[in-house]
Write a protein that holds these residues in place. Sequence first.
Motif, mmCIF file in Angstrom:
data_model
loop_
_atom_site.group_PDB
_atom_site.id
_atom_site.type_symbol
_atom_site.label_atom_id
_atom_site.label_comp_id
_atom_site.label_asym_id
_atom_site.label_seq_id
_atom_site.Cartn_x
_atom_site.Cartn_y
_atom_site.Cartn_z
ATOM 1 N N SER A 40 0.818 -1.221 0.000
ATOM 2 C CA SER A 40 0.000 0.000 0.000
ATOM 3 C C SER A 40 0.848 1.265 0.000
ATOM 4 O O SER A 40 0.343 2.352 -0.305
ATOM 5 C CB SER A 40 -0.929 0.007 1.218
ATOM 6 O OG SER A 40 -0.171 0.035 2.421
ATOM 7 N N VAL A 41 2.147 1.130 0.313
ATOM 8 C CA VAL A 41 3.035 2.290 0.257
ATOM 9 C C VAL A 41 3.135 2.824 -1.168
ATOM 10 O O VAL A 41 3.510 3.978 -1.386
ATOM 11 C CB VAL A 41 4.436 1.902 0.788
ATOM 12 C CG1 VAL A 41 5.128 0.941 -0.167
ATOM 13 C CG2 VAL A 41 5.309 3.126 0.983
ATOM 14 N N ALA A 42 2.755 2.007 -2.159
ATOM 15 C CA ALA A 42 2.830 2.435 -3.553
ATOM 16 C C ALA A 42 1.690 3.366 -3.941
ATOM 17 O O ALA A 42 1.807 4.097 -4.921
ATOM 18 C CB ALA A 42 2.840 1.214 -4.478
ATOM 19 N N TYR A 43 0.557 3.325 -3.190
ATOM 20 C CA TYR A 43 -0.566 4.180 -3.583
ATOM 21 C C TYR A 43 -1.158 4.999 -2.434
ATOM 22 O O TYR A 43 -1.733 6.052 -2.668
ATOM 23 C CB TYR A 43 -1.685 3.360 -4.245
ATOM 24 C CG TYR A 43 -2.189 2.196 -3.431
ATOM 25 C CD1 TYR A 43 -3.174 2.363 -2.468
ATOM 26 C CD2 TYR A 43 -1.705 0.918 -3.643
ATOM 27 C CE1 TYR A 43 -3.649 1.297 -1.734
ATOM 28 C CE2 TYR A 43 -2.169 -0.165 -2.918
ATOM 29 C CZ TYR A 43 -3.152 0.031 -1.961
ATOM 30 O OH TYR A 43 -3.610 -1.034 -1.227
ATOM 31 N N LEU A 133 3.752 0.035 -13.351
ATOM 32 C CA LEU A 133 4.534 -0.558 -14.420
ATOM 33 C C LEU A 133 4.519 0.333 -15.660
ATOM 34 O O LEU A 133 5.490 0.384 -16.417
ATOM 35 C CB LEU A 133 3.988 -1.944 -14.767
ATOM 36 C CG LEU A 133 4.823 -2.800 -15.723
ATOM 37 C CD1 LEU A 133 6.225 -3.011 -15.158
ATOM 38 C CD2 LEU A 133 4.142 -4.129 -15.986
ATOM 39 N N GLY A 134 3.432 1.066 -15.835
ATOM 40 C CA GLY A 134 3.344 1.999 -16.957
ATOM 41 C C GLY A 134 4.353 3.124 -16.869
ATOM 42 O O GLY A 134 4.689 3.746 -17.897
ATOM 43 N N ALA A 135 4.865 3.411 -15.654
ATOM 44 C CA ALA A 135 5.893 4.440 -15.519
ATOM 45 C C ALA A 135 7.194 4.016 -16.201
ATOM 46 O O ALA A 135 7.991 4.863 -16.618
ATOM 47 C CB ALA A 135 6.155 4.723 -14.034
ATOM 48 N N ALA A 136 7.395 2.703 -16.331
ATOM 49 C CA ALA A 136 8.603 2.200 -16.993
ATOM 50 C C ALA A 136 8.318 1.674 -18.395
ATOM 51 O O ALA A 136 9.177 1.717 -19.261
ATOM 52 C CB ALA A 136 9.234 1.087 -16.146
ATOM 53 N N ILE A 281 10.149 16.195 0.972
ATOM 54 C CA ILE A 281 11.492 16.738 0.724
ATOM 55 C C ILE A 281 11.714 17.004 -0.762
ATOM 56 O O ILE A 281 12.329 18.007 -1.144
ATOM 57 C CB ILE A 281 12.556 15.750 1.270
ATOM 58 C CG1 ILE A 281 12.464 15.676 2.800
ATOM 59 C CG2 ILE A 281 13.953 16.150 0.830
ATOM 60 C CD1 ILE A 281 13.316 14.584 3.401
ATOM 61 N N THR A 282 11.193 16.104 -1.622
ATOM 62 C CA THR A 282 11.431 16.234 -3.074
ATOM 63 C C THR A 282 10.362 17.057 -3.773
ATOM 64 O O THR A 282 10.380 17.190 -4.993
ATOM 65 C CB THR A 282 11.504 14.842 -3.717
ATOM 66 O OG1 THR A 282 10.268 14.145 -3.470
ATOM 67 C CG2 THR A 282 12.662 14.033 -3.149
ATOM 68 N N HIS A 283 9.377 17.586 -3.019
ATOM 69 C CA HIS A 283 8.342 18.479 -3.557
ATOM 70 C C HIS A 283 7.492 17.804 -4.636
ATOM 71 O O HIS A 283 7.241 18.357 -5.710
ATOM 72 C CB HIS A 283 8.976 19.758 -4.138
ATOM 73 C CG HIS A 283 9.918 20.445 -3.210
ATOM 74 N ND1 HIS A 283 9.487 21.137 -2.095
ATOM 75 C CD2 HIS A 283 11.283 20.518 -3.205
ATOM 76 C CE1 HIS A 283 10.532 21.624 -1.452
ATOM 77 N NE2 HIS A 283 11.641 21.269 -2.099
ATOM 78 N N VAL A 284 7.031 16.599 -4.332
ATOM 79 C CA VAL A 284 6.155 15.880 -5.268
ATOM 80 C C VAL A 284 4.814 16.597 -5.347
ATOM 81 O O VAL A 284 4.270 17.040 -4.342
ATOM 82 C CB VAL A 284 5.955 14.426 -4.809
ATOM 83 C CG1 VAL A 284 4.878 13.738 -5.645
ATOM 84 C CG2 VAL A 284 7.265 13.660 -4.896
ATOM 85 N N HIS A 308 2.494 10.003 -12.760
ATOM 86 C CA HIS A 308 3.148 8.829 -12.191
ATOM 87 C C HIS A 308 2.959 8.790 -10.678
ATOM 88 O O HIS A 308 2.824 9.837 -10.027
ATOM 89 C CB HIS A 308 4.634 8.833 -12.529
ATOM 90 C CG HIS A 308 4.908 8.657 -13.999
ATOM 91 N ND1 HIS A 308 4.344 7.653 -14.739
ATOM 92 C CD2 HIS A 308 5.695 9.367 -14.856
ATOM 93 C CE1 HIS A 308 4.748 7.731 -15.985
ATOM 94 N NE2 HIS A 308 5.575 8.768 -16.093
ATOM 95 N N PRO A 309 2.956 7.597 -10.070
ATOM 96 C CA PRO A 309 2.751 7.468 -8.625
ATOM 97 C C PRO A 309 3.854 8.160 -7.831
ATOM 98 O O PRO A 309 4.946 8.447 -8.338
ATOM 99 C CB PRO A 309 2.780 5.951 -8.398
ATOM 100 C CG PRO A 309 2.475 5.353 -9.730
ATOM 101 C CD PRO A 309 3.039 6.297 -10.739
#
Length: 690
Positions: A40-43, A133-136, A281-284, A308-309
Amino acid sequence: MTDVPKRLLLGQALRSDRLSETLVPKRVALPVFASDPLSSVAYAPGEVLIVLSAAGLSAYHFSPWIAAAVVVLLVTVVASYRQNVRAYPSGGGDYEVAGTNLGRRAGLTVASALLVDYVLTVAVSISSGVENLGAAIPFVVEHKTLCAVAAIGLLTVANLRGVRESGVLFAVPTYLFVAGVFALIAWGAVRSTVLGDEMRAPTADYEIHTQHAGGLAGFALAFLLLRAFSSGCAALTGVEAISNGVPAFRKPKARNAAATLTMMGAIAVTMFCGVIALARITHVKMAENPARNLLIDGEPAGSGYVQHPVIAQVSDAVFGSGSLVSFYLAVTTALVLFLAANTAYNGFPLLGSILAQDRYLPRQLHTRGDRLAFSNGVLLLAGAAAILVAVYDADSTRLVQLYIVGVFVSFTLSQTGMVRHWNRALRAEQDAARRRHMHRSRAISAFGAFFTGVVLIVVLVTKFSHGAWVSVVGMALFYGLMTAIRRHYDHVSEEIAAEESAAAPPRPSRVHSIVLVSRLHKPTLRALVYARMMRPDVLEGLTINVEQGETDRLRHEWDRRGLDIPLTILDSPYREVTRPVIDYVKRLRTEHPRDLVSVYIPEYVVGRWYEQLLHNQSALRLKGRLLFTSGVMVTSVPYQLESSEAARKRARRREEWQAPGSVRRGAVRGPRRTGRQEGAGRERGRPDGT
């Protein structure tokens, strides 16, 4: 036609006494039963940021506090479920806890909620995996519905092979994903704190357009934060699967399940908090409608933009866009999201089996397949999830709105039931040390029931109009269906129950046997011989006059052979076969209601599937009609054609095939029969000697 592909996909069937060999150790149980909360960390972080974006970038600074609230809730739920698996290790999970302590209705409510949630787990995990997977691989996201359905099919085949085999298959990708996320968090922390590097996500320079130029305040802001919190609670889905899967653990089952819960909670908390922190930190930037609300150089991103996620954007910022490590993380994230559905593939069939045993679902769900998995439950789950993915176009953002309602219904009722469990146990316990332990356990369960109850209300209020109503309707449908099935089974049991004081059923006055005749050939002669052996009071042949020439030839042949069995011929001016037979049998029953009518139907036994389409069709229709006529018995008299011999030999070869080591394991049923023995057996098996 089906056996060879089945064996290639699923492997050789396993004996029932090898069930213990399918039990899993903790290292395999973690990816089998906890892949959903770990993935669930992915979404879940992305869903938090998407909701907060409605108030503009200023609302992003609330994300750490929302993450902290989710962590507190996750720790509470894990601690509560450790109590569950120790108190109820039989595998009933929340359904057993609620049903035992709160009553049948509460148990059914929990069961319906979990069944809906398991279907949604597969749909959300697979859809999110396709997006990652679509991100790659752009092709995947361009055909994401098709790819999602294909992934469900592959996952279904893997689970049909059995819990242990699917667990070993899924363990490697899950651990690779966990290692990748921990490496992401560790290297991101080193770069930001030790090296002082500035890490920027691909969307760091984008702006978010919102209708609330000055941001939100007061009640509107509070409602938005509650909605973001409810979206982040997707990280808790699947926690209950371990309590349902306790029987699949190695002994000591309860202790191993509790240890797996603790490991799952620690890993999930670390990954969730780490990704949320790196996103800050990365300002997503994330938006609910990126085509319109995400601004690139002051202009809307447009319909061609693919959002992208969060984990993919953080990975690009930490490791560099297009780097090998980013590609590795994208692939392992997609894989673990696909495999996260495995939590449901293990929970749904187990729960379905228990419900079927309690007569709330069809009994077929309680039957184990060739590989000792609950195959029917696996197939039912796959079909429901595939339909849902197709309806929602594999859009995880739309599907996640339907999510987590069911799981918090089960959380709340389960922990409420555990409070009553500990109250009952305290009344019977006198030992002071054990009472202190029970008081502590009751406090944990009470806090869990209160906290999850509050979250359930928040989820219903904030998500109901965004799609959660679909889950509520689904739960109501499952509840009504299970109630109706139980009512049917209870009614049938009452109807067929043999009373202790009741006398034996009355014997019929006579048995009137009828042999259906189309032509006078070997199958008909065998049926006549068999019917005579049953010594009926009345025996007759029955044929339908559809074509006068054929009927005359049949009567001539009947007389030429000198058969002492009367032949009854029924006219059929409309060339029907089934209706004249049914009418004749009903007339016999009306004229002699105390007689038993026994109908013998000669049937061909063939060895090829297409031959079945060419034979026995009239017999099938007749049996289907006669079975609904009271006082009528239907007997099929088989006659094996030559093609059936080939099928019999194929079946014997399958039974006698010895895998390497099968003798050592005791899997061989017995010595192979010689050709002479087989021939003698076939001759003895023909009652008429033909």
